[in-house]
Design a protein around this motif. Structure first.
Motif, PDB file in Angstrom:
ATOM      1  N   MET A 368       0.815  -1.203   0.000  1.00 41.74           N
ATOM      2  CA  MET A 368       0.000   0.000   0.000  1.00 41.74           C
ATOM      3  C   MET A 368       0.856   1.263   0.000  1.00 41.74           C
ATOM      4  SD  MET A 368      -3.026  -1.110   2.675  1.00 41.74           S
ATOM      5  CE  MET A 368      -4.019   0.343   2.315  1.00 41.74           C
ATOM      6  N   ALA A 369       0.306   2.301  -0.608  1.00 40.10           N
ATOM      7  CA  ALA A 369       0.983   3.598  -0.634  1.00 40.10           C
ATOM      8  C   ALA A 369       1.171   4.108   0.795  1.00 40.10           C
ATOM      9  CB  ALA A 369       0.150   4.595  -1.443  1.00 40.10           C
ATOM     10  N   GLY A 370       2.331   4.626   1.068  1.00 47.41           N
ATOM     11  CA  GLY A 370       2.612   5.164   2.393  1.00 47.41           C
ATOM     12  C   GLY A 370       3.450   4.252   3.257  1.00 47.41           C
ATOM     13  N   TRP A 371       3.536   2.965   2.916  1.00 44.93           N
ATOM     14  CA  TRP A 371       4.311   2.037   3.730  1.00 44.93           C
ATOM     15  C   TRP A 371       5.799   2.385   3.709  1.00 44.93           C
ATOM     16  CZ3 TRP A 371       2.066  -3.568   2.652  1.00 44.93           C
ATOM     17  CH2 TRP A 371       0.774  -3.639   3.179  1.00 44.93           C
ATOM     18  N   GLU A 372       6.316   2.754   2.537  1.00 51.18           N
ATOM     19  CA  GLU A 372       7.738   3.083   2.439  1.00 51.18           C
ATOM     20  C   GLU A 372       8.058   4.374   3.194  1.00 51.18           C
ATOM     21  OE1 GLU A 372      10.117   1.752  -1.267  1.00 51.18           O
ATOM     22  OE2 GLU A 372       8.168   2.420  -2.015  1.00 51.18           O
ATOM     23  N   VAL A 373       7.149   5.339   3.155  1.00 56.02           N
ATOM     24  CA  VAL A 373       7.364   6.588   3.903  1.00 56.02           C
ATOM     25  C   VAL A 373       7.480   6.289   5.387  1.00 56.02           C
ATOM     26  CG1 VAL A 373       6.354   8.821   4.509  1.00 56.02           C
ATOM     27  CG2 VAL A 373       6.166   7.955   2.161  1.00 56.02           C
ATOM     28  N   GLU A 374       6.617   5.424   5.868  1.00 57.82           N
ATOM     29  CA  GLU A 374       6.651   5.030   7.274  1.00 57.82           C
ATOM     30  C   GLU A 374       7.963   4.327   7.602  1.00 57.82           C
ATOM     31  OE1 GLU A 374       3.574   2.703  10.216  1.00 57.82           O
ATOM     32  OE2 GLU A 374       4.097   1.741   8.320  1.00 57.82           O
ATOM     33  N   ALA A 375       8.403   3.444   6.698  1.00 55.90           N
ATOM     34  CA  ALA A 375       9.663   2.726   6.914  1.00 55.90           C
ATOM     35  C   ALA A 375      10.845   3.688   6.959  1.00 55.90           C
ATOM     36  CB  ALA A 375       9.863   1.689   5.812  1.00 55.90           C
ATOM     37  N   ASN A 376      10.856   4.669   6.087  1.00 57.00           N
ATOM     38  CA  ASN A 376      11.946   5.650   6.071  1.00 57.00           C
ATOM     39  C   ASN A 376      11.990   6.449   7.369  1.00 57.00           C
ATOM     40  OD1 ASN A 376      12.757   4.898   3.496  1.00 57.00           O
ATOM     41  ND2 ASN A 376      11.450   6.415   2.489  1.00 57.00           N
ATOM     42  N   ARG A 377      10.815   6.708   7.928  1.00 56.29           N
ATOM     43  CA  ARG A 377      10.770   7.432   9.196  1.00 56.29           C
ATOM     44  C   ARG A 377      11.415   6.611  10.317  1.00 56.29           C
ATOM     45  NH1 ARG A 377       5.887   8.692   8.929  1.00 56.29           N
ATOM     46  NH2 ARG A 377       4.935   7.082  10.223  1.00 56.29           N
ATOM     47  N   TRP A 378      11.150   5.294  10.315  1.00 59.64           N
ATOM     48  CA  TRP A 378      11.762   4.417  11.309  1.00 59.64           C
ATOM     49  C   TRP A 378      13.277   4.367  11.123  1.00 59.64           C
ATOM     50  CZ3 TRP A 378      10.061   2.529  15.701  1.00 59.64           C
ATOM     51  CH2 TRP A 378       8.689   2.427  15.933  1.00 59.64           C
ATOM     52  N   HIS A 379      13.738   4.319   9.873  1.00 63.87           N
ATOM     53  CA  HIS A 379      15.170   4.315   9.604  1.00 63.87           C
ATOM     54  C   HIS A 379      15.828   5.582  10.140  1.00 63.87           C
ATOM     55  CE1 HIS A 379      15.809   0.660   7.396  1.00 63.87           C
ATOM     56  NE2 HIS A 379      14.871   0.935   6.521  1.00 63.87           N
ATOM     57  N   LEU A 380      15.155   6.710   9.995  1.00 64.98           N
ATOM     58  CA  LEU A 380      15.697   7.979  10.490  1.00 64.98           C
ATOM     59  C   LEU A 380      15.822   7.954  12.003  1.00 64.98           C
ATOM     60  CD1 LEU A 380      16.606  10.857   9.836  1.00 64.98           C
ATOM     61  CD2 LEU A 380      14.199  11.580  10.011  1.00 64.98           C
ATOM     62  N   ILE A 381      14.796   7.414  12.667  1.00 62.59           N
ATOM     63  CA  ILE A 381      14.849   7.305  14.134  1.00 62.59           C
ATOM     64  C   ILE A 381      16.006   6.415  14.564  1.00 62.59           C
ATOM     65  CG2 ILE A 381      13.615   6.414  16.156  1.00 62.59           C
ATOM     66  CD1 ILE A 381      11.002   7.205  14.760  1.00 62.59           C
ATOM     67  N   LEU A 382      16.164   5.287  13.873  1.00 58.05           N
ATOM     68  CA  LEU A 382      17.220   4.347  14.220  1.00 58.05           C
ATOM     69  C   LEU A 382      18.599   4.961  14.042  1.00 58.05           C
ATOM     70  CD1 LEU A 382      18.051   1.460  15.003  1.00 58.05           C
ATOM     71  CD2 LEU A 382      18.031   0.885  12.572  1.00 58.05           C
ATOM     72  N   SER A 383      18.760   5.757  12.995  1.00 60.13           N
ATOM     73  CA  SER A 383      20.070   6.332  12.685  1.00 60.13           C
ATOM     74  C   SER A 383      20.521   7.334  13.741  1.00 60.13           C
ATOM     75  CB  SER A 383      20.037   7.018  11.310  1.00 60.13           C
ATOM     76  OG  SER A 383      19.164   8.147  11.324  1.00 60.13           O
ATOM     77  N   THR A 384      19.602   7.841  14.557  1.00 58.56           N
ATOM     78  CA  THR A 384      19.952   8.814  15.597  1.00 58.56           C
ATOM     79  C   THR A 384      20.217   8.146  16.941  1.00 58.56           C
ATOM     80  OG1 THR A 384      17.613   9.170  16.210  1.00 58.56           O
ATOM     81  CG2 THR A 384      18.551  10.560  14.471  1.00 58.56           C
ATOM     82  N   GLN A 385      19.995   6.825  16.994  1.00 58.32           N
ATOM     83  CA  GLN A 385      20.190   6.103  18.250  1.00 58.32           C
ATOM     84  C   GLN A 385      21.607   5.550  18.337  1.00 58.32           C
ATOM     85  OE1 GLN A 385      17.078   3.169  18.165  1.00 58.32           O
ATOM     86  NE2 GLN A 385      15.504   4.615  18.801  1.00 58.32           N
ATOM     87  N   THR A 386      22.030   5.234  19.533  1.00 60.17           N
ATOM     88  CA  THR A 386      23.350   4.658  19.761  1.00 60.17           C
ATOM     89  C   THR A 386      23.197   3.198  20.136  1.00 60.17           C
ATOM     90  OG1 THR A 386      23.261   5.357  22.074  1.00 60.17           O
ATOM     91  CG2 THR A 386      24.350   6.836  20.511  1.00 60.17           C
ATOM     92  N   PRO A 387      24.242   2.359  20.020  1.00 59.33           N
ATOM     93  CA  PRO A 387      24.132   0.945  20.353  1.00 59.33           C
ATOM     94  C   PRO A 387      23.635   0.728  21.767  1.00 59.33           C
ATOM     95  CG  PRO A 387      26.213   1.407  19.248  1.00 59.33           C
ATOM     96  CD  PRO A 387      25.568   2.721  19.524  1.00 59.33           C
ATOM     97  N   GLY A 388      22.784  -0.329  21.919  1.00 57.18           N
ATOM     98  CA  GLY A 388      22.261  -0.687  23.225  1.00 57.18           C
ATOM     99  C   GLY A 388      20.951  -0.051  23.514  1.00 57.18           C
TER     100      GLY A 388
END
Length: 388
Positions: A368-388
């Protein structure tokens, strides 16, 4: 307060404290009840760490002493029984379970899953597993959603994922018709290509054993999924479970297709001649992979027009595997967040998601449309986190 009253009050306090200390010193060591009860049962009795409030109150007689007991948490299956099964239409099923209801049952409901309690049907167990794979929800959230215990959720996920792998992996994640794949890549501009290879990192929680080996080059804990895909982004071979620190080349050299490709047995013996060179069916990779007779990667350094054209066509085909990984994670969102599974079970779930993604891709109209946008948002959140 009169001296006599004050003295009496002090004596009363001292006696009370003595009672508390004697109680705490003489009481039998409390069993760790967490290991004695199924996780479907929760306790509403406050747990003690040293002088717990509940035990002090009982000791000094401020409440009636009662036999300790455990209460099962009140759960409800109304959402599943009355809403999902009876009300939800195809669009709601697809949005939440990432599969249409008939497809869900036809795909996995016939699997020989282990027996559980009578009121937990195969259909419900499959739905619990799909919900966990399709959402970034934790086990507690899924438990509340379906009105079951946390251990039931965990068991359903692994049972269904294992069944998917056992029954469908070799049928669904397979090379298929090589000529169709070659023709597909030829239409994209690259001749005699049988697939594109790449790896992607699946985030996990810090493992107890060798945690540093799971930290990838981006700085978070992960496991690697390496995959070969066809011109449509369908997984034709997967290699799952490598630690995040391991380089793509090492994973590839230890994968099943590598030896077969070296021996020339993975693809049919189908060569084309380019500038007096017989070129077999090849696969494409990024600069991290080695140059081999059957593996093409981009030129680097100073490029002339012919090399630029080569890189352009190769890059256009390589986008297929990048898109495949993006769609996989957007479709099965459990791969977007740090997995709370054990390192033994994470590869099982990743493999099952690849199988289900191939099935949905073959049916069409399952993204469905919008699924990739949501996934990219999660990737952005993950990229700002540190290990653990």
């Amino acid at each position: 307060m009169e001296p006599a009253q004050l003295t009496a009050a002090v004596v009363s306090i001292v006696n009370t404290l003595r009672i508390i200390l004697e109680y705490m010193q003489n009481r039998p060591k409390r069993r760790q009840h967490e290991d004695d009860f199924d996780e479907d049962v929760d306790t509403d009795v406050p747990e003690s760490t040293g002088c717990g409030n509940w035990e002090i109150v009982v000791a000094v007689g401020l409440v009636d002493t009662v036999e300790r007991q455990f209460w099962a948490r009140q759960t409800s299956t109304d959402w599943w029984d009355r809403i999902v099964l009876q009300v939800w239409d195809d669009a709601q099923w697809l949005q939440n379970f990432r599969m249409l209801r008939p497809l869900s049952w036809n795909t996995v409901s016939y699997f020989p899953l282990p027996k559980m309690r009578a009121d937990l049907t195969v259909e419900k167990r499959v739905a619990i597993a799909l919900w966990k794979l399709a959402t970034p929800d934790c086990y507690r959230s899924v438990r509340n959603q379906f009105g079951v215990g946390k251990s039931t959720v965990g068991a359903a996920v692994i049972q269904v994922a294992s069944a998917i792998i056992g029954v469908l992996l070799l049928r669904v994640v397979t090379l298929g018709n090589v000529q169709v794949i070659v023709d597909g890549f030829a239409a994209m501009g690259f001749l005699n290509c049988g697939g594109v290879i790449d790896g992607t990192h699946i985030p996990i929680l810090a493992p107890d054993h060798l945690p540093n080996q799971y930290v990838n080059h981006k700085g978070y804990f992960s496991m690697v999924l390496q995959a070969l895909v066809d011109h449509k982004g369908r997984f034709t071979n997967i290699n799952v479970g490598w630690l995040g620190k391991v380089h793509d080349t090492c994973i590839f050299r230890n994968s099943g297709p590598f030896e077969q490709l070296q021996e020339g047995t993975y693809f049919p013996d189908q060569k084309i001649t380019i500038v007096d060179v017989d070129m077999p069916i090849v696969i494409l990779g990024d600069p991290a992979y080695p140059w081999l007779l059957w593996l093409m990667k981009p030129y680097t350094g100073s490029l002339d027009s012919s090399k630029e054209q080569f890189n352009y066509r190769l890059s256009k085909c390589r986008m297929v595997v990048e898109c495949a990984f993006g769609c996989l994670k957007a479709h099965w969102r459990c791969l977007l967040t740090r997995s709370d599974l054990s390192t033994t079970n994470i590869p099982i779930v990743i493999s099952a998601c690849c199988v289900l993604r191939n099935i949905c891709e073959s049916k069409g109209k399952m993204f469905m449309a919008g699924w990739e946008v949501e996934a990219n948002r999660w990737h952005l959140i993950l990229s700002t986190q540190t290990p653990g």
